[in-house]
Enzyme design. Structure first.
Site, PDB file in Angstrom:
ATOM      1  N   GLU A  64      18.310  24.311  79.783  1.00 21.91           N
ATOM      2  CA  GLU A  64      17.469  23.118  79.809  1.00 21.91           C
ATOM      3  C   GLU A  64      18.024  22.024  78.898  1.00 21.91           C
ATOM      4  O   GLU A  64      17.940  20.837  79.215  1.00 21.91           O
ATOM      5  CB  GLU A  64      16.036  23.464  79.391  1.00 21.91           C
ATOM      6  CG  GLU A  64      15.293  24.375  80.353  1.00 21.91           C
ATOM      7  CD  GLU A  64      15.659  25.837  80.154  1.00 21.91           C
ATOM      8  OE1 GLU A  64      16.282  26.159  79.113  1.00 21.91           O
ATOM      9  OE2 GLU A  64      15.348  26.656  81.031  1.00 21.91           O
ATOM     10  N   PRO A 251      30.075  37.662  79.181  1.00 19.23           N
ATOM     11  CA  PRO A 251      28.674  38.017  78.924  1.00 19.23           C
ATOM     12  C   PRO A 251      27.843  36.793  78.564  1.00 19.23           C
ATOM     13  O   PRO A 251      28.327  35.865  77.923  1.00 19.23           O
ATOM     14  CB  PRO A 251      28.755  38.996  77.749  1.00 19.23           C
ATOM     15  CG  PRO A 251      30.171  39.513  77.794  1.00 19.23           C
ATOM     16  CD  PRO A 251      30.989  38.357  78.274  1.00 19.23           C
ATOM     17  N   ARG A 252      26.580  36.822  78.957  1.00 18.02           N
ATOM     18  CA  ARG A 252      25.692  35.696  78.694  1.00 18.02           C
ATOM     19  C   ARG A 252      25.421  35.519  77.206  1.00 18.02           C
ATOM     20  O   ARG A 252      25.348  34.402  76.708  1.00 18.02           O
ATOM     21  CB  ARG A 252      24.367  35.914  79.444  1.00 18.02           C
ATOM     22  CG  ARG A 252      23.312  34.830  79.204  1.00 18.02           C
ATOM     23  CD  ARG A 252      23.678  33.535  79.865  1.00 18.02           C
ATOM     24  NE  ARG A 252      22.597  32.567  79.804  1.00 18.02           N
ATOM     25  CZ  ARG A 252      22.647  31.356  80.341  1.00 18.02           C
ATOM     26  NH1 ARG A 252      23.740  30.978  80.976  1.00 18.02           N
ATOM     27  NH2 ARG A 252      21.634  30.532  80.258  1.00 18.02           N
ATOM     28  N   GLU A 321      27.428  24.965  88.584  1.00 18.00           N
ATOM     29  CA  GLU A 321      28.653  24.909  87.780  1.00 18.00           C
ATOM     30  C   GLU A 321      29.842  25.518  88.528  1.00 18.00           C
ATOM     31  O   GLU A 321      30.873  24.855  88.680  1.00 18.00           O
ATOM     32  CB  GLU A 321      28.414  25.576  86.427  1.00 18.00           C
ATOM     33  CG  GLU A 321      27.430  24.785  85.571  1.00 18.00           C
ATOM     34  CD  GLU A 321      27.018  25.518  84.318  1.00 18.00           C
ATOM     35  OE1 GLU A 321      27.285  26.734  84.229  1.00 18.00           O
ATOM     36  OE2 GLU A 321      26.419  24.887  83.422  1.00 18.00           O
TER      37      GLU A 321
END
Length: 387
Positions: A64, A251-252, A321
């Site tokens: 966000e 990885p996030r 993206e």
């Protein structure tokens, strides 16, 4: 009078929950992931009220915070304030010409919030006292990029008495889609309209340019617990047919880098493996990208993107993206938080972890992904700057 009684009741409940959670909050505040956000949000550490400002954006986290970029850039004549929940959101928001704070726990908003002029709340950040106090202290309250997923709506609807009170504090609800608009109206929302998803207006670009290695390059992006092993096994099965293929694992969450490194060594012990932080190259078969802020740079040189967060019930991640860079996209079916964005992206394969190898094979014959859609950014700005 009923609102005042509810305000008192809600504050008392928030106080009880705060006191009950204090031991856990104290322990969590020593963890790296929360060492800044928890002291700031729950104990007031280094988190003073905003100075005078024109527009206050409240966002949750990284996604966000990045999404408001095109809006903030067009509001450069205004004094901007941004509140966040997470550390990654704070880092992203700090890149703007704005005052940035962690949003205090609701209980503390009574003394922390001054007299804002316009408060803009992103997506589904429905904190009652944020809406209520902004409203009674004279601010215009706007829900921007507002959404309620199909999966979440039944839970909201069961609590519609509460959301009717909350949404009564909101002057405008600017939705992502007509489906979202219908759900907000069903919950008692007023002045609801569709402007599209502001993420479509994001400027998506690489910040660094890395050389593309020979062969097919696959990036497993924003992966979560329970996803990497299936993706790795699918990639290894596919690589039996395409031995030049290479895999990047991103990885996030950075606190999982070490765990994912161990997992790769366990699942793929016989193939070459390196960590980006050590090698700064993509010379091995599998590379763990243990660095933040690099994902778009790797999308830019990848042929296929396996987008995580959707093989387990996280809700999916932003497909715009990888689509911007023409990656062929593979993802899971748990995209309930990103369903609207996926409507704008063509040539996406949805599969299970067991189907990753077959999806990689099928991707060879698919065209690159494309973005088809827009957002009425002028309408958004008119609403935010309306006197």
């Amino acid at each position: 009078m009923r609102n005042v009684a509810f305000d008192i009741f809600y504050t008392l409940v928030a106080t009880f929950l705060y006191v009950a959670a204090l031991p856990l909050l104290f322990v969590l505040s020593f963890k790296k992931k929360y060492c800044q956000s928890i002291p700031a949000r729950f104990f007031g550490s280094k988190n003073p009220p905003f100075p005078e400002h024109d527009i206050w954006f409240h966002v949750c986290s990284l996604g966000e915070a990045k999404a408001i970029a095109p809006v903030v850039e067009r509001l450069n004549a205004h004094k901007i304030a941004i509140s966040v929940i997470t550390h990654t959101g704070f880092e992203a928001a700090s890149k703007y010409a704005a005052e940035v704070r962690y949003l205090p726990y609701e209980l503390w908003l009574w003394i922390w919030m001054k007299r804002p002029k316009t408060v803009v709340v992103l997506e589904a950040e429905f904190w009652y006292l944020l809406f209520r106090l902004a409203h009674i202290r004279g601010a215009r309250v706007i829900a921007l990029n507002a959404r309620i997923s199909e999966r979440s709506f039944p839970k909201y609807y069961r609590m519609r008495w509460f959301y009717r009170i909350l949404l009564r504090q909101c002057d405008r609800i600017l939705c992502q889609s007509s489906e979202d608009m219908a759900r907000f109206i069903a919950l008692g929302g007023r002045n609801v309209e569709v402007v599209g998803n502001i993420k479509l207006a994001q400027k998506i670009e690489a910040t660094k340019h890395y050389p593309k290695p020979d062969g097919l390059l696959i990036v497993a992006a924003s992966t979560h617990e329970g996803e990497e092993e299936g993706i790795l096994r699918g990639f290894l099965a596919y690589r039996e047919q395409n031995p030049s293929a290479k895999l990047l694992v991103v990885p996030r969450h950075p606190e999982r880098f070490a765990k994912v490194r161990e997992l790769i060594a366990h699942v793929a012990p016989t193939v070459g493996f390196s960590c980006w932080s050590e090698s700064q190259s993509i010379s091995e078969v599998i590379t763990l990208i243990d660095a933040m802020g690099e994902l778009n740079n790797f999308y830019a040189i990848s042929d296929i993107a396996i987008v995580g967060g959707a093989f387990v019930p996280i809700g999916g991640h932003n497909p715009l993206e990888p689509a911007t860079f023409g990656c062929k996209i593979i993802t899971g079916e748990e995209i309930f938080l990103q369903r609207e964005l996926f409507k704008y992206v063509s040539h996406v394969q949805f599969t299970s972890l067991q189907g990753v190898a077959e999806a990689l094979k099928h991707a060879e014959s698919l065209p690159p992904s494309q973005i088809n859609g827009n957002v009425d950014l002028d309408r958004v700005l008119d609403n935010l700057t309306e006197k």
